[in-house]
Design a protein around this motif. Sequence first.
Motif, PDB file in Angstrom:
ATOM      1  N   SER A  72     -20.296   6.926  11.378  1.00 42.39           N
ATOM      2  CA  SER A  72     -21.671   7.065  10.875  1.00 42.39           C
ATOM      3  C   SER A  72     -22.486   8.055  11.684  1.00 42.39           C
ATOM      4  CB  SER A  72     -22.369   5.697  10.896  1.00 42.39           C
ATOM      5  OG  SER A  72     -22.480   5.207  12.224  1.00 42.39           O
ATOM      6  N   TRP A  73     -22.142   8.227  12.976  1.00 45.34           N
ATOM      7  CA  TRP A  73     -22.928   9.126  13.833  1.00 45.34           C
ATOM      8  C   TRP A  73     -22.583  10.597  13.601  1.00 45.34           C
ATOM      9  CZ3 TRP A  73     -19.307  11.829  16.342  1.00 45.34           C
ATOM     10  CH2 TRP A  73     -18.097  11.200  16.662  1.00 45.34           C
ATOM     11  N   CYS A  74     -21.549  10.857  12.809  1.00 43.23           N
ATOM     12  CA  CYS A  74     -21.033  12.217  12.607  1.00 43.23           C
ATOM     13  C   CYS A  74     -21.671  12.846  11.363  1.00 43.23           C
ATOM     14  CB  CYS A  74     -19.511  12.147  12.473  1.00 43.23           C
ATOM     15  SG  CYS A  74     -18.738  13.587  11.726  1.00 43.23           S
ATOM     16  N   GLY A  75     -22.503  13.879  11.578  1.00 42.12           N
ATOM     17  CA  GLY A  75     -23.187  14.525  10.454  1.00 42.12           C
ATOM     18  C   GLY A  75     -22.243  15.068   9.396  1.00 42.12           C
ATOM     19  N   CYS A 131     -19.356  14.050   8.649  1.00 41.16           N
ATOM     20  CA  CYS A 131     -18.782  12.893   7.947  1.00 41.16           C
ATOM     21  C   CYS A 131     -19.756  12.384   6.889  1.00 41.16           C
ATOM     22  CB  CYS A 131     -18.471  11.770   8.925  1.00 41.16           C
ATOM     23  SG  CYS A 131     -17.251  12.183  10.190  1.00 41.16           S
ATOM     24  N   GLN A 132     -21.016  12.260   7.280  1.00 38.29           N
ATOM     25  CA  GLN A 132     -22.032  11.766   6.340  1.00 38.29           C
ATOM     26  C   GLN A 132     -22.123  12.677   5.117  1.00 38.29           C
ATOM     27  OE1 GLN A 132     -23.805   9.059   6.266  1.00 38.29           O
ATOM     28  NE2 GLN A 132     -24.083   8.246   8.328  1.00 38.29           N
ATOM     29  N   ARG A 133     -21.943  13.993   5.331  1.00 36.80           N
ATOM     30  CA  ARG A 133     -22.025  14.919   4.200  1.00 36.80           C
ATOM     31  C   ARG A 133     -20.759  14.895   3.347  1.00 36.80           C
ATOM     32  NH1 ARG A 133     -24.644  17.822   8.298  1.00 36.80           N
ATOM     33  NH2 ARG A 133     -22.765  18.996   8.898  1.00 36.80           N
ATOM     34  N   PHE A 134     -19.616  14.610   3.977  1.00 31.66           N
ATOM     35  CA  PHE A 134     -18.360  14.618   3.226  1.00 31.66           C
ATOM     36  C   PHE A 134     -18.115  13.319   2.465  1.00 31.66           C
ATOM     37  CE2 PHE A 134     -13.773  13.644   3.065  1.00 31.66           C
ATOM     38  CZ  PHE A 134     -13.380  14.640   2.202  1.00 31.66           C
ATOM     39  N   THR A 135     -18.565  12.207   3.010  1.00 29.78           N
ATOM     40  CA  THR A 135     -18.266  10.904   2.394  1.00 29.78           C
ATOM     41  C   THR A 135     -18.648  10.839   0.916  1.00 29.78           C
ATOM     42  OG1 THR A 135     -18.371   9.741   4.513  1.00 29.78           O
ATOM     43  CG2 THR A 135     -18.710   8.414   2.531  1.00 29.78           C
ATOM     44  N   PRO A 136     -19.835  11.307   0.483  1.00 26.62           N
ATOM     45  CA  PRO A 136     -20.144  11.266  -0.957  1.00 26.62           C
ATOM     46  C   PRO A 136     -19.134  12.037  -1.809  1.00 26.62           C
ATOM     47  CG  PRO A 136     -22.134  11.687   0.311  1.00 26.62           C
ATOM     48  CD  PRO A 136     -20.985  11.799   1.268  1.00 26.62           C
ATOM     49  N   ASN A 137     -18.600  13.134  -1.293  1.00 29.21           N
ATOM     50  CA  ASN A 137     -17.571  13.881  -2.029  1.00 29.21           C
ATOM     51  C   ASN A 137     -16.313  13.037  -2.208  1.00 29.21           C
ATOM     52  OD1 ASN A 137     -19.307  16.054  -1.892  1.00 29.21           O
ATOM     53  ND2 ASN A 137     -18.219  17.074  -0.242  1.00 29.21           N
ATOM     54  N   LEU A 138     -15.926  12.337  -1.143  1.00 32.93           N
ATOM     55  CA  LEU A 138     -14.739  11.490  -1.216  1.00 32.93           C
ATOM     56  C   LEU A 138     -14.972  10.300  -2.142  1.00 32.93           C
ATOM     57  CD1 LEU A 138     -11.882  10.991  -0.250  1.00 32.93           C
ATOM     58  CD2 LEU A 138     -12.820   9.807   1.767  1.00 32.93           C
ATOM     59  N   VAL A 139     -16.176   9.742  -2.117  1.00 29.99           N
ATOM     60  CA  VAL A 139     -16.513   8.627  -3.028  1.00 29.99           C
ATOM     61  C   VAL A 139     -16.337   9.068  -4.481  1.00 29.99           C
ATOM     62  CG1 VAL A 139     -18.405   7.188  -3.908  1.00 29.99           C
ATOM     63  CG2 VAL A 139     -18.059   7.429  -1.435  1.00 29.99           C
ATOM     64  N   GLU A 140     -16.839  10.266  -4.787  1.00 32.28           N
ATOM     65  CA  GLU A 140     -16.742  10.784  -6.147  1.00 32.28           C
ATOM     66  C   GLU A 140     -15.289  10.932  -6.584  1.00 32.28           C
ATOM     67  OE1 GLU A 140     -18.368  14.672  -8.664  1.00 32.28           O
ATOM     68  OE2 GLU A 140     -19.154  14.223  -6.660  1.00 32.28           O
ATOM     69  N   VAL A 141     -14.468  11.505  -5.706  1.00 32.14           N
ATOM     70  CA  VAL A 141     -13.043  11.673  -6.014  1.00 32.14           C
ATOM     71  C   VAL A 141     -12.367  10.315  -6.156  1.00 32.14           C
ATOM     72  CG1 VAL A 141     -10.837  12.467  -5.054  1.00 32.14           C
ATOM     73  CG2 VAL A 141     -12.846  13.960  -4.985  1.00 32.14           C
ATOM     74  N   TYR A 142     -12.683   9.391  -5.272  1.00 32.96           N
ATOM     75  CA  TYR A 142     -12.078   8.059  -5.295  1.00 32.96           C
ATOM     76  C   TYR A 142     -12.378   7.340  -6.609  1.00 32.96           C
ATOM     77  CZ  TYR A 142     -11.104   3.205  -3.957  1.00 32.96           C
ATOM     78  OH  TYR A 142     -10.625   1.918  -3.918  1.00 32.96           O
ATOM     79  N   ALA A 201     -14.729   5.425  13.758  1.00 35.73           N
ATOM     80  CA  ALA A 201     -14.933   5.816  15.157  1.00 35.73           C
ATOM     81  C   ALA A 201     -16.338   5.433  15.604  1.00 35.73           C
ATOM     82  CB  ALA A 201     -14.722   7.322  15.321  1.00 35.73           C
ATOM     83  N   ASP A 202     -16.943   4.455  14.893  1.00 37.94           N
ATOM     84  CA  ASP A 202     -18.284   3.994  15.279  1.00 37.94           C
ATOM     85  C   ASP A 202     -18.228   3.226  16.588  1.00 37.94           C
ATOM     86  OD1 ASP A 202     -20.375   4.783  13.367  1.00 37.94           O
ATOM     87  OD2 ASP A 202     -19.055   3.848  11.900  1.00 37.94           O
ATOM     88  N   GLU A 203     -19.393   3.085  17.196  1.00 38.57           N
ATOM     89  CA  GLU A 203     -19.450   2.514  18.528  1.00 38.57           C
ATOM     90  C   GLU A 203     -19.826   1.038  18.541  1.00 38.57           C
ATOM     91  OE1 GLU A 203     -22.151   5.197  20.368  1.00 38.57           O
ATOM     92  OE2 GLU A 203     -20.703   6.849  20.436  1.00 38.57           O
ATOM     93  N   ASP A 204     -20.294   0.532  17.409  1.00 40.93           N
ATOM     94  CA  ASP A 204     -20.625  -0.893  17.347  1.00 40.93           C
ATOM     95  C   ASP A 204     -20.448  -1.398  15.922  1.00 40.93           C
ATOM     96  OD1 ASP A 204     -23.362  -0.774  15.896  1.00 40.93           O
ATOM     97  OD2 ASP A 204     -23.628   0.604  17.587  1.00 40.93           O
ATOM     98  N   VAL A 217      -5.370  12.809  15.614  1.00 42.13           N
ATOM     99  CA  VAL A 217      -6.728  13.107  15.139  1.00 42.13           C
ATOM    100  C   VAL A 217      -7.531  13.708  16.293  1.00 42.13           C
ATOM    101  CG1 VAL A 217      -8.860  12.136  14.210  1.00 42.13           C
ATOM    102  CG2 VAL A 217      -6.636  11.288  13.414  1.00 42.13           C
ATOM    103  N   ARG A 218      -7.980  14.941  16.102  1.00 39.76           N
ATOM    104  CA  ARG A 218      -8.738  15.650  17.141  1.00 39.76           C
ATOM    105  C   ARG A 218     -10.208  15.855  16.757  1.00 39.76           C
ATOM    106  NH1 ARG A 218      -5.129  14.016  19.332  1.00 39.76           N
ATOM    107  NH2 ARG A 218      -3.362  15.071  20.331  1.00 39.76           N
ATOM    108  N   GLY A 219     -10.537  15.577  15.512  1.00 44.77           N
ATOM    109  CA  GLY A 219     -11.921  15.736  15.065  1.00 44.77           C
ATOM    110  C   GLY A 219     -12.129  14.993  13.764  1.00 44.77           C
TER     111      GLY A 219
END
Length: 558
Positions: free
Chosen positions: A49-52, A54-65, A81-84, A117-119
């Motif tokens: 969630s802290w990764c900008g 990621c936040q921008r890509f997730t809606p694209n993946l939701v649409e494909v899914y 990879a969230d911290e809590d 996974v490096r990024g």
Amino acid sequence: MAGSEGVVQHDVQSLFSSSERDYLIRNNGDQVKTESLKGKKLGLYFSASWCGPCQRFTPNLVEVYKEASPNGDFEVIFLSADEDDEAFNRYFAKMPWLAIPFSDSDTRNRLDELFEVRGIPNLVILDENGKVVTEDGVEVIREYGIEGYPFSSERINELKEQEEEARKNQSLKTLLVNRSRDFVISSDGNKVPISELEGKTVGLYFSLFSYNLSTDFTPKLVEVYKKLKAKGESFEVVLIPLDDEEESIKQQIKGLPLLSLPIKDKSCQKLARYFELSTLPTVVIIGPDGKTLHPNVAEAIEEHGVIAYPFTSEKFAELVEIEKAKEEAQTVESILVSGDLDFVIGKDGVKIPVSDLVGKNILLYFSAHWCPPCRAFLPKLIETYHEIKAKDNAFEIIFISSDRDQASFDEFFAGMPWLALPFGDSRKSFLSRKFKVQGIPTAVAIGPSGKTVTKEAGDLIKLHGAEAYPFTDERIKALEAEYEEMAKGWPEKLTRASHEHELVLTRRVNYVCDGCDEGGHKWSYYCDECDYDLHPKCALEDGDRDGWVCDGEVCTKA
């Protein structure tokens, strides 16, 4: 997992299970047995969630899914990879797929290592047999969306072949029609069939309305469009909106007399990739035959307006001749006078008529207080200015500010010994366009006749200081000859006790000598490995000088 594609076959049940858990979870708390994943294509989504990005890509993946999952043979597993736990739950709530429980960090870490996974975001796609199809799922989905399914190399190659074929047979339909839409939207919200645009010259206007250059350019494009329509020209503009904020875009394009693709339409990003978009604003011109006439006419519209139409190669050849004629006719007044604005200012706002500058060598200095490179360059420019003025009073610098407020302009200009355009002066935009200023600081040299000498005067001052004046090609060639003569007979390489490596005679702009801690330029005995400099004087005086006599930076054989 580099090199695993088509080789390693993973057992998906053991891949996602642990000794305490044989299930995955949904965001409503439901548990789904890992054995149910057998025989499915899987996407392993490493995200947080802290990764900008990621936040921008997730809606694209939701649409494909949502398009791929109803068949029952595709599933996505979220590896956080969230911290809590709270951040995990908030983010997972947006996802319609499965996840490894946040509490099972051992499994998540194991899969991170297994797939190297490096990024993030990172999407690894497995086929129904557990083999890696691609480790670049993020890029595949960004580029192809659901059309890339099942994301195999065969499917991607097939799509690339289709794209190549589409380029060969390009038409408005291949560009603008997709599986769910064969229309564009008019300013009043009506659907206009793309077939109605065929046979016309069409501008595809890529715009990001959150970007100032796009916002500034749009009225100019609209003005050209209206003039061409009033003349009865068969010309249309289709807006390709690239913004993410839907409401913001709606407000920006409201009332524009342009056609548009629907906001957030899949084709927007696809077209940006197809035309290899590299700058904004961009207006791609598609000719009446559906082929690309020009990759970007935004600059031509800025500089020439309606006379750039119809944007053909013949028209651009005419524009080149027009520009040449303008250059030949250029005077100080033609570039610095605009209506009643026929002056520059000195200290305390004193107005200096532009006519007083005729016959002088002038530097147009584009700069701003907020710009660190500008502040760093200013002392060198001031030093150069005073040296030149001491030899030739027929020299002047005019500060052209990109500052954001009057106070910043005043503070910056107060430290300058030259003239300026007033803050917010409309001539600044014209001059920036005319001289194609892409960044600051930039210094453009204007000769006594009013013609442009060079747009690279800033770089020349950094290299040569006041010696570059009056910045002509002839002067620079003479300087280079002087520098070569200066170094004639010097050894190309030498070693000295003061440094462990060999030193190479090198042209250096500005440096601090590691021997005497004083500044130097022109020539250095240099070690690239250590970034180590010695003045020629210091290098040749260190130890045995072999008959060299050094005077400052000039060393000659005795």
